[in-house]
Motif scaffolding. Structure first.
Motif, PDB file in Angstrom:
ATOM      1  N   ASN A   1       0.810  -1.220   0.000  1.00 28.61           N
ATOM      2  CA  ASN A   1       0.000   0.000   0.000  1.00 28.61           C
ATOM      3  C   ASN A   1       0.848   1.278   0.000  1.00 28.61           C
ATOM      4  N   VAL A   2       2.165   1.165   0.282  1.00 26.07           N
ATOM      5  CA  VAL A   2       3.021   2.371   0.262  1.00 26.07           C
ATOM      6  C   VAL A   2       3.846   2.451  -1.016  1.00 26.07           C
ATOM      7  N   ILE A   3       3.595   1.550  -1.970  1.00 22.35           N
ATOM      8  CA  ILE A   3       4.321   1.543  -3.252  1.00 22.35           C
ATOM      9  C   ILE A   3       3.453   2.225  -4.304  1.00 22.35           C
TER      10      ILE A   3
ATOM     11  N   ALA B   1       2.029 -20.154   4.139  1.00 21.40           N
ATOM     12  CA  ALA B   1       1.036 -19.092   4.054  1.00 21.40           C
ATOM     13  C   ALA B   1       1.716 -17.730   3.947  1.00 21.40           C
ATOM     14  N   LEU B   2       1.186 -16.912   3.039  1.00 25.43           N
ATOM     15  CA  LEU B   2       1.630 -15.531   2.886  1.00 25.43           C
ATOM     16  C   LEU B   2       0.554 -14.623   3.466  1.00 25.43           C
ATOM     17  N   VAL B   3       0.958 -13.746   4.375  1.00 26.44           N
ATOM     18  CA  VAL B   3       0.048 -12.786   4.989  1.00 26.44           C
ATOM     19  C   VAL B   3       0.236 -11.446   4.289  1.00 26.44           C
ATOM     20  N   VAL B   4      -0.846 -10.898   3.736  1.00 30.46           N
ATOM     21  CA  VAL B   4      -0.783  -9.607   3.040  1.00 30.46           C
ATOM     22  C   VAL B   4      -1.722  -8.639   3.755  1.00 30.46           C
ATOM     23  N   ALA B   5      -1.176  -7.541   4.252  1.00 29.23           N
ATOM     24  CA  ALA B   5      -1.972  -6.546   4.963  1.00 29.23           C
ATOM     25  C   ALA B   5      -1.826  -5.185   4.295  1.00 29.23           C
ATOM     26  N   VAL B   6      -2.947  -4.467   4.202  1.00 30.20           N
ATOM     27  CA  VAL B   6      -2.948  -3.130   3.605  1.00 30.20           C
ATOM     28  C   VAL B   6      -3.851  -2.222   4.433  1.00 30.20           C
ATOM     29  N   ARG B   7      -3.857  -0.953   4.081  1.00 30.97           N
ATOM     30  CA  ARG B   7      -4.788  -0.017   4.691  1.00 30.97           C
ATOM     31  C   ARG B   7      -6.047   0.071   3.845  1.00 30.97           C
ATOM     32  N   LEU B   8      -7.190   0.202   4.512  1.00 34.95           N
ATOM     33  CA  LEU B   8      -8.483   0.237   3.836  1.00 34.95           C
ATOM     34  C   LEU B   8      -8.950   1.672   3.614  1.00 34.95           C
ATOM     35  N   HIS B   9      -9.938   1.823   2.735  1.00 40.37           N
ATOM     36  CA  HIS B   9     -10.500   3.149   2.475  1.00 40.37           C
ATOM     37  C   HIS B   9     -10.998   3.803   3.757  1.00 40.37           C
ATOM     38  N   SER B  10     -11.528   2.992   4.678  1.00 39.49           N
ATOM     39  CA  SER B  10     -12.063   3.537   5.926  1.00 39.49           C
ATOM     40  C   SER B  10     -10.982   4.118   6.828  1.00 39.49           C
ATOM     41  N   GLU B  11      -9.699   3.844   6.510  1.00 39.32           N
ATOM     42  CA  GLU B  11      -8.601   4.325   7.342  1.00 39.32           C
ATOM     43  C   GLU B  11      -7.999   5.627   6.832  1.00 39.32           C
TER      44      GLU B  11
ATOM     45  N   LEU C   1      -5.117   2.918  -0.921  1.00 39.89           N
ATOM     46  CA  LEU C   1      -6.144   2.358  -0.050  1.00 39.89           C
ATOM     47  C   LEU C   1      -6.986   1.347  -0.826  1.00 39.89           C
ATOM     48  N   PHE C   2      -7.397   0.301  -0.134  1.00 39.10           N
ATOM     49  CA  PHE C   2      -8.134  -0.800  -0.752  1.00 39.10           C
ATOM     50  C   PHE C   2      -9.482  -0.988  -0.059  1.00 39.10           C
ATOM     51  N   SER C   3     -10.403  -1.623  -0.751  1.00 38.61           N
ATOM     52  CA  SER C   3     -11.518  -2.308  -0.092  1.00 38.61           C
ATOM     53  C   SER C   3     -11.079  -3.750   0.089  1.00 38.61           C
ATOM     54  N   GLN C   4     -11.814  -4.514   0.892  1.00 38.23           N
ATOM     55  CA  GLN C   4     -11.426  -5.913   1.099  1.00 38.23           C
ATOM     56  C   GLN C   4     -11.488  -6.692  -0.204  1.00 38.23           C
ATOM     57  N   GLN C   5     -12.517  -6.435  -1.014  1.00 34.65           N
ATOM     58  CA  GLN C   5     -12.643  -7.156  -2.273  1.00 34.65           C
ATOM     59  C   GLN C   5     -11.543  -6.754  -3.245  1.00 34.65           C
TER      60      GLN C   5
ATOM     61  N   GLN D   1      -6.679 -18.222  -4.926  1.00 36.09           N
ATOM     62  CA  GLN D   1      -7.739 -17.509  -4.229  1.00 36.09           C
ATOM     63  C   GLN D   1      -7.326 -17.262  -2.788  1.00 36.09           C
ATOM     64  N   PRO D   2      -7.237 -16.002  -2.381  1.00 34.04           N
ATOM     65  CA  PRO D   2      -6.847 -15.705  -1.008  1.00 34.04           C
ATOM     66  C   PRO D   2      -8.005 -15.909  -0.038  1.00 34.04           C
ATOM     67  N   VAL D   3      -7.680 -15.954   1.225  1.00 36.13           N
ATOM     68  CA  VAL D   3      -8.650 -16.093   2.301  1.00 36.13           C
ATOM     69  C   VAL D   3      -8.612 -14.820   3.136  1.00 36.13           C
ATOM     70  N   SER D   4      -9.774 -14.232   3.394  1.00 31.66           N
ATOM     71  CA  SER D   4      -9.830 -13.052   4.260  1.00 31.66           C
ATOM     72  C   SER D   4      -9.589 -13.482   5.708  1.00 31.66           C
ATOM     73  N   LEU D   5      -8.575 -12.909   6.317  1.00 27.42           N
ATOM     74  CA  LEU D   5      -8.282 -13.202   7.713  1.00 27.42           C
ATOM     75  C   LEU D   5      -8.948 -12.193   8.629  1.00 27.42           C
ATOM     76  N   ALA D   6      -8.921 -10.929   8.248  1.00 30.96           N
ATOM     77  CA  ALA D   6      -9.522  -9.836   9.005  1.00 30.96           C
ATOM     78  C   ALA D   6      -9.627  -8.660   8.039  1.00 30.96           C
ATOM     79  N   PRO D   7     -10.381  -7.613   8.376  1.00 33.44           N
ATOM     80  CA  PRO D   7     -10.438  -6.460   7.479  1.00 33.44           C
ATOM     81  C   PRO D   7      -9.053  -5.922   7.173  1.00 33.44           C
ATOM     82  N   GLY D   8      -8.722  -5.874   5.875  1.00 33.97           N
ATOM     83  CA  GLY D   8      -7.422  -5.388   5.446  1.00 33.97           C
ATOM     84  C   GLY D   8      -6.322  -6.427   5.442  1.00 33.97           C
ATOM     85  N   ILE D   9      -6.642  -7.684   5.761  1.00 30.48           N
ATOM     86  CA  ILE D   9      -5.627  -8.736   5.832  1.00 30.48           C
ATOM     87  C   ILE D   9      -6.143  -9.994   5.136  1.00 30.48           C
ATOM     88  N   VAL D  10      -5.345 -10.553   4.221  1.00 26.52           N
ATOM     89  CA  VAL D  10      -5.702 -11.804   3.555  1.00 26.52           C
ATOM     90  C   VAL D  10      -4.530 -12.772   3.639  1.00 26.52           C
ATOM     91  N   LEU D  11      -4.845 -14.046   3.409  1.00 25.39           N
ATOM     92  CA  LEU D  11      -3.843 -15.108   3.381  1.00 25.39           C
ATOM     93  C   LEU D  11      -3.843 -15.749   2.007  1.00 25.39           C
TER      94      LEU D  11
END
Length: 479
Positions: A81-83, A103-113, A136-140, A153-163
């Motif tokens: 998200n900073v690139i 497992a690869l954990v990918v986290a970003v900042r969301l539009h709500s942030e 900024l991203f939405s979860q989708q 296909q990634p798996v949503s772990l939490a808002p802003g974080i997928v596996l």
């Protein structure tokens, strides 16, 4: 314009949310290696190392000379998200993926942030006052970006974080375990038995397996199987002892619970395309054969359940049949601890929202809308401690639009509050009686005689003042 990426690596005195979640969810196991791709100042690496794991990291600004290391868990936390260059964003994701073994954990900042008002539009994101870039991203959008780049296909772990999982079997194992909501202890002894007491140590591990799978284990699934065979003659005989002391009803409940778990899991996987049978973990393959006879039959049953979850009439009917929760004309409200009590069709319905959004941390209520395909997560961080907790924030997931929206109530002077907390939790909850006792007190004081006036913090305070009452914990006393 020069983007100063290194300034985006804020100094944190605590572990990041993605790193904490890999431990809380069981992703990081004993003996695993952890690699932080874009580790910043190395807080996560230091913290995980102190817990006894092999942890390493690399960062272009703060640790450029560190080696790239393959690891079971690779964390790409708040890096892409900073690139500012979309092509470099994808290349960075691919580079982290090449190091990933489980497992690869990918986290970003969301539009709500989105924070500061003086952020300026820049390329496909924003330039902050610190001259750092934020995409900024939405979860989708995050899920689509990972899938289009990595081809999985990634798996949503939490808002802003997928596996993302290189091996489909690891993905299925993680999802299936997370969707099995049943509590342990279903096959706990209900009556004394001489053989059970004599071989209790040997039978404990078998009991745990039966509770988890609802079937007898194969020899390679059961570490103490040889010992039981020597002592009791067969695993079937050992299971018979457990069934005798737990009772037939508990035995059938364990089997029914596992059947429902499998249907919920396969129904939710149907949304993104069911995996090949050979891609499932071996234990899951055996469970499906034991309960359905074939993968095809299991798919058919799961598809029927998923179809019901897409019907407003079926959802409304299931809400009325739910054993727990507060039912209103619009929705069923329940605490997250009550999800396991829901009928399978509602577990699928709620699970569809988690497929998109991931899990929500902290204490929350779930609002299952009965009139439209919409599910809300209402966060009450002090649910168990505060007799009337205030709403802090909410996530609203539209299944029709495949979108999520975030709302914050933290800055409101007069936020909504909860009453009758026992209605949201199952009677098995350890605090059910404490909450119910407070409600009975408040009813005697006629504090609920004007429901429309007490739904907010200020309205409730005025009502307490009017009645000459005050709260001390979960106890009502005179002022």
């Amino acid at each position: 314009m020069t983007v100063q990426r290194e300034r985006a690596a804020k100094f944190r005195g605590e572990v990041s949310r993605p790193a904490r979640l890999v431990l809380e969810t069981g992703l990081l196991r004993e003996g695993d290696r952890f690699f932080d791709y874009g580790c910043g100042r190395g807080v996560d690496v230091h913290w995980i190392s102190k817990l006894g794991f092999s942890a390493h990291g690399w960062d272009p600004a703060y640790a450029p000379d560190e080696a790239f290391i393959e690891a079971e868990i690779v964390n790409l936390g708040f890096v892409i998200n900073v690139i500012e260059d979309p092509d470099e964003r994808r290349e960075t994701l691919r580079s982290a993926w090449e190091l990933t073994q489980r497992a690869l954990v990918v986290a970003v900042r969301l539009h709500s942030e989105k924070g500061e008002e003086n952020w300026e539009p820049y390329r496909d994101g924003w330039l902050t006052a610190w001259k750092t870039f934020q995409k900024l991203f939405s979860q989708q959008e995050l899920k689509d970006f990972v899938e289009s780049t990595l081809g999985v296909q990634p798996v949503s772990l939490a808002p802003g974080i997928v596996l993302a999982f290189p091996d489909p079997a690891d993905r299925q194992q993680f999802l299936q375990e997370g969707r099995s909501h049943r509590l342990a202890g279903q096959l706990a002894p209900r009556r004394s038995d001489e053989l059970f007491e004599k071989y209790q140590t040997e039978l404990e591990s078998l009991t745990r397996f039966l509770e988890a799978h609802g079937r007898l284990p194969e020899p390679d699934e059961f570490s103490t199987g040889a010992q039981i065979l020597e002592e009791l003659g067969s695993i079937k005989k050992a299971a018979g002892i457990i069934r005798r002391v737990a009772g037939d009803e508990a035995w059938e409940e364990a089997r029914e619970a596992r059947t429902q778990d499998l249907l919920v899991h396969l129904g939710l996987e149907r949304l993104s395309g069911l995996p090949k049978f050979s891609d499932l973990p071996v234990a899951l393959q055996r469970d499906i054969k034991a309960f359905f006879g074939s993968y095809k039959k299991a798919q058919e049953e799961a598809e029927k359940l998923l179809f019901k979850a897409g019907s407003t009439e079926e959802v409304a009917k299931a809400c009325k049949e739910a054993q727990c929760g507060k039912l209103t004309p619009e929705a069923l409200y329940l605490h997250k601890s009550a999800v396991e009590t829901l009928p399978p069709v509602l577990r699928i319905y709620e699970g569809c929202a988690r497929v998109l959004l991931g899990d929500i941390e902290a204490e929350y209520l779930i609002k299952l809308n009965r009139t439209k395909p919409k599910i809300s997560y209402l966060l009450y961080p002090e649910f168990e401690q505060d007799p009337h907790p205030a709403l802090k924030e909410s996530w609203v997931v539209s299944l029709h639009e495949l979108s999520e929206k975030h709302y914050s109530f933290e800055e409101r002077e007069n936020p909504p509050i909860l009453h009758r907390k026992e209605t949201f939790i199952p009677e098995s909850h350890p605090f059910w009686e404490k909450f119910a006792r407070l409600t009975r007190q408040e009813e005697k004081w006629d504090l609920f005689d004007e429901p429309q006036a007490i739904g907010t913090r200020n309205g409730w305070a005025a009502k307490l003042e009017e009645k000459g009452a005050q709260l001390r914990g979960h106890r009502l006393v005179r002022q």
